[in-house]
Design a protein around this motif. Structure first.
Motif, PDB file in Angstrom:
ATOM      1  N   THR A 144       8.194  -4.432  14.273  1.00  0.00           N
ATOM      2  CA  THR A 144       7.871  -5.003  12.959  1.00  0.00           C
ATOM      3  C   THR A 144       6.863  -6.143  13.084  1.00  0.00           C
ATOM      4  O   THR A 144       6.718  -6.746  14.142  1.00  0.00           O
ATOM      5  N   ARG A 145       6.229  -6.413  11.986  1.00  0.00           N
ATOM      6  CA  ARG A 145       5.218  -7.467  11.859  1.00  0.00           C
ATOM      7  C   ARG A 145       5.915  -8.820  11.716  1.00  0.00           C
ATOM      8  O   ARG A 145       6.973  -8.909  11.083  1.00  0.00           O
ATOM      9  N   ILE A 146       5.323  -9.869  12.282  1.00  0.00           N
ATOM     10  CA  ILE A 146       5.793 -11.228  11.956  1.00  0.00           C
ATOM     11  C   ILE A 146       5.384 -11.463  10.500  1.00  0.00           C
ATOM     12  O   ILE A 146       4.208 -11.325  10.148  1.00  0.00           O
ATOM     13  N   GLY A 164      12.242  -9.730   8.087  1.00  0.00           N
ATOM     14  CA  GLY A 164      11.850  -8.334   7.833  1.00  0.00           C
ATOM     15  C   GLY A 164      12.935  -7.586   7.074  1.00  0.00           C
ATOM     16  O   GLY A 164      14.002  -7.294   7.607  1.00  0.00           O
ATOM     17  N   ARG A 165      12.643  -7.261   5.824  1.00  0.00           N
ATOM     18  CA  ARG A 165      13.662  -6.575   5.011  1.00  0.00           C
ATOM     19  C   ARG A 165      13.899  -5.144   5.481  1.00  0.00           C
ATOM     20  O   ARG A 165      14.967  -4.584   5.282  1.00  0.00           O
ATOM     21  N   THR A 166      12.875  -4.527   6.125  1.00  0.00           N
ATOM     22  CA  THR A 166      13.068  -3.133   6.548  1.00  0.00           C
ATOM     23  C   THR A 166      14.170  -3.038   7.596  1.00  0.00           C
ATOM     24  O   THR A 166      14.989  -2.130   7.553  1.00  0.00           O
ATOM     25  N   THR A 206       0.853  -1.190   0.000  1.00  0.00           N
ATOM     26  CA  THR A 206       0.000   0.000   0.000  1.00  0.00           C
ATOM     27  C   THR A 206       0.885   1.235   0.000  1.00  0.00           C
ATOM     28  O   THR A 206       0.889   2.018  -0.946  1.00  0.00           O
ATOM     29  N   ARG A 207       1.679   1.402   1.052  1.00  0.00           N
ATOM     30  CA  ARG A 207       2.467   2.625   1.229  1.00  0.00           C
ATOM     31  C   ARG A 207       3.582   2.783   0.207  1.00  0.00           C
ATOM     32  O   ARG A 207       3.735   3.854  -0.390  1.00  0.00           O
ATOM     33  N   THR A 208       4.380   1.755   0.005  1.00  0.00           N
ATOM     34  CA  THR A 208       5.522   1.933  -0.898  1.00  0.00           C
ATOM     35  C   THR A 208       5.019   2.219  -2.302  1.00  0.00           C
ATOM     36  O   THR A 208       5.505   3.133  -2.983  1.00  0.00           O
ATOM     37  N   PHE A 209       4.025   1.449  -2.743  1.00  0.00           N
ATOM     38  CA  PHE A 209       3.476   1.648  -4.082  1.00  0.00           C
ATOM     39  C   PHE A 209       2.873   3.041  -4.236  1.00  0.00           C
ATOM     40  O   PHE A 209       3.222   3.807  -5.132  1.00  0.00           O
ATOM     41  N   PRO A 246       7.125   0.160  10.246  1.00  0.00           N
ATOM     42  CA  PRO A 246       7.045   0.426   8.800  1.00  0.00           C
ATOM     43  C   PRO A 246       5.624   0.271   8.266  1.00  0.00           C
ATOM     44  O   PRO A 246       5.324   0.732   7.164  1.00  0.00           O
ATOM     45  N   LEU A 247       4.776  -0.396   9.028  1.00  0.00           N
ATOM     46  CA  LEU A 247       3.398  -0.722   8.645  1.00  0.00           C
ATOM     47  C   LEU A 247       3.408  -1.652   7.423  1.00  0.00           C
ATOM     48  O   LEU A 247       4.332  -1.592   6.636  1.00  0.00           O
ATOM     49  N   PRO A 248       2.437  -2.523   7.231  1.00  0.00           N
ATOM     50  CA  PRO A 248       1.227  -2.622   8.027  1.00  0.00           C
ATOM     51  C   PRO A 248       1.467  -3.299   9.391  1.00  0.00           C
ATOM     52  O   PRO A 248       2.311  -4.185   9.503  1.00  0.00           O
ATOM     53  N   ARG A 249       0.678  -2.869  10.386  1.00  0.00           N
ATOM     54  CA  ARG A 249       0.724  -3.545  11.690  1.00  0.00           C
ATOM     55  C   ARG A 249      -0.434  -4.533  11.725  1.00  0.00           C
ATOM     56  O   ARG A 249      -1.498  -4.254  11.165  1.00  0.00           O
ATOM     57  N   THR A 307      14.744   2.155   0.473  1.00  0.00           N
ATOM     58  CA  THR A 307      14.035   3.444   0.556  1.00  0.00           C
ATOM     59  C   THR A 307      13.281   3.565   1.877  1.00  0.00           C
ATOM     60  O   THR A 307      13.122   4.656   2.410  1.00  0.00           O
ATOM     61  N   GLN A 308      12.842   2.435   2.422  1.00  0.00           N
ATOM     62  CA  GLN A 308      12.184   2.458   3.738  1.00  0.00           C
ATOM     63  C   GLN A 308      13.196   2.879   4.815  1.00  0.00           C
ATOM     64  O   GLN A 308      12.893   3.690   5.686  1.00  0.00           O
ATOM     65  N   ALA A 309      14.417   2.343   4.729  1.00  0.00           N
ATOM     66  CA  ALA A 309      15.435   2.697   5.724  1.00  0.00           C
ATOM     67  C   ALA A 309      15.735   4.194   5.671  1.00  0.00           C
ATOM     68  O   ALA A 309      15.889   4.842   6.713  1.00  0.00           O
TER      69      ALA A 309
HETATM   70  C1  NCD Z   1       7.171  -3.350   4.831  1.00  0.00           C
HETATM   71  C2  NCD Z   1       7.594  -4.265   3.693  1.00  0.00           C
HETATM   72  O1  NCD Z   1       6.895  -4.392   2.696  1.00  0.00           O
HETATM   73  O2  NCD Z   1       8.679  -4.818   3.831  1.00  0.00           O
HETATM   74  N1  NCD Z   1       6.137  -2.487   4.486  1.00  0.00           N
HETATM   75  C3  NCD Z   1       6.456  -1.317   3.865  1.00  0.00           C
HETATM   76  O3  NCD Z   1       7.044  -1.298   2.807  1.00  0.00           O
HETATM   77  N2  NCD Z   1       6.124  -0.187   4.513  1.00  0.00           N
HETATM   78  C4  NCD Z   1       6.954  -4.042   6.110  1.00  0.00           C
HETATM   79  C5  NCD Z   1       6.043  -5.224   6.158  1.00  0.00           C
HETATM   80  O4  NCD Z   1       5.410  -5.604   5.178  1.00  0.00           O
HETATM   81  O5  NCD Z   1       5.948  -5.783   7.243  1.00  0.00           O
END
Ligand code: NCD
Length: 335
Positions: free
Chosen positions: A240-242, A179-181, A68-71, A279-282, A149-151
């Motif tokens: 971060t999300r599992i 978690g890649r972030t 959602t957010r990155t796109f 970073p969401l989504p939570r 880009t998230q970092a």
């Molecule tokens: C993250 C992702 O896609 O890695 N979301 C994002 O880009 N903001 C984190 C995630 O999906 O948990």
């Protein structure tokens, strides 16, 4: 920008036409250039001054994993800068579902667009695309690999809220394995004088190869399964999300889901001047009741994502109006 697979080019103060595949391409000066450009872009957007510096350009957003957010922030960033966008979302409606290779898709898309952003389930997909494409490729997340880009937007948010980076104690919580972030953020923060705390179950620990790499560069790292051990001494709590989609089956995922939940009582035990990031989504790691706490900054991260991506697009397109320090000698390096 076509390169060999081993040689993703360092930025080295020259962003024009470069790919952004990994945080490993940035030196500290490059990071400062992005932060400066993003601050200018943010002020411009807030003051309503439309910067059309990418007018006439076309950005292709290729997203083969959910987003959602990155796109949307890449879409918004390009459009606010005066560029247009073309996009594909999901595998189902693209020729990948017919068996087309990523290389052929990239060779096709670069005939249409000037800059390509790519989200893909495979680690190294953006690096591979960068080797194929003459046009710049930006990694918008490659499986469990990186999310550079998230970092950068996370660092921008830390600076915006706390005013500095050096000396901070940053605690990352959750699925640090997948978690890649956090992989990209740990790399980025390790360029600064920070204490990195990793809170996760053993099975979801930060990849060893990454912790060794960061240890080699002098990073201070501490791992524990116990959030309360480090919470009182935390300046940035990054939850971060599992990563459900990376588990073999639902049962393995459910074993870890809900392990760490930041709720009102956790916030009561945390320092008053800390910030809480995600970073969401939570999906339950941060209770809704925490949103009103002034320390919760995750929706500011969302907005900063657009600013930082606007900054990167501007720099990569070579359209930055900001004067920069004299160029250093460009040198390719493995990332
Ligand atoms: C993250 C992702 O896609 O890695 N979301 C994002 O880009 N903001 C984190 C995630 O999906 O948990």
């Amino acid at each position: 920008m076509a390169t060999t697979l081993e040689q993703t080019v360092c930025i080295n103060n020259d962003f024009t036409g470069k790919d952004v595949v990994s945080i490993g391409q940035f030196n500290r000066n490059d990071v400062e250039v992005v932060m400066r450009e993003a601050a200018i872009v943010a002020a411009g957007v807030r003051e309503g001054g439309l910067d059309r510096s990418l007018s006439g350009m076309l950005v292709a957003n290729l997203f083969y994993e959910p987003s959602t957010r990155t796109f949307l922030s890449f879409e918004a960033a390009a459009k606010r800068l005066g560029a247009d966008t073309i996009a594909t979302q999901g595998v189902e409606y693209s020729s990948i579902s017919k068996g087309e290779t990523l290389e052929d898709t990239i060779r096709t898309v670069e005939r249409y667009a000037d800059i390509i952003t790519l989200r893909h389930s495979r680690v190294g997909a953006a690096a591979l695309a960068a080797t194929v494409a003459e046009k710049p490729v930006i990694n918008a997340g490659d499986g469990v690999g990186e999310h550079p880009t998230q970092a950068l937007l996370d660092l921008f948010t830390i600076r915006q809220k706390l005013g500095h980076t050096d000396g901070l104690r940053v605690t990352m919580v959750g699925d640090l394995k997948n978690g890649r972030t956090v992989h990209s953020l740990a790399r980025l923060l390790a360029m600064h004088e920070v204490q990195l705390n990793y809170v996760s179950p053993k099975e979801l620990a930060m990849p060893e190869a990454l912790t060794w790499e960061l240890a080699d560069s002098g990073a201070r790292q501490h791992a524990t399964p116990d959030l309360d051990e480090v919470l009182p001494e935390t300046d940035v709590l990054y939850v971060t999300r599992i990563q459900k989609e990376r588990f073999e089956n639902e049962a393995a995922y459910l074993q870890h889901k809900g392990r760490y939940v930041v709720d009102r009582s956790a916030m009561d035990r945390a320092p008053a001047d800390m910030i809480l990031m995600h970073p969401l989504p939570r999906v339950g790691e941060i209770s809704l009741e925490v949103d009103a706490d002034p320390r919760a900054v995750y929706f500011d991260q969302v907005e900063n994502g657009m600013f930082v991506r606007m900054a990167l697009l501007t720099l990569i397109a070579g359209r930055s109006a900001v004067p920069r320090a004299a160029k250093q000698t460009a040198s390719p390096a493995a990332v």
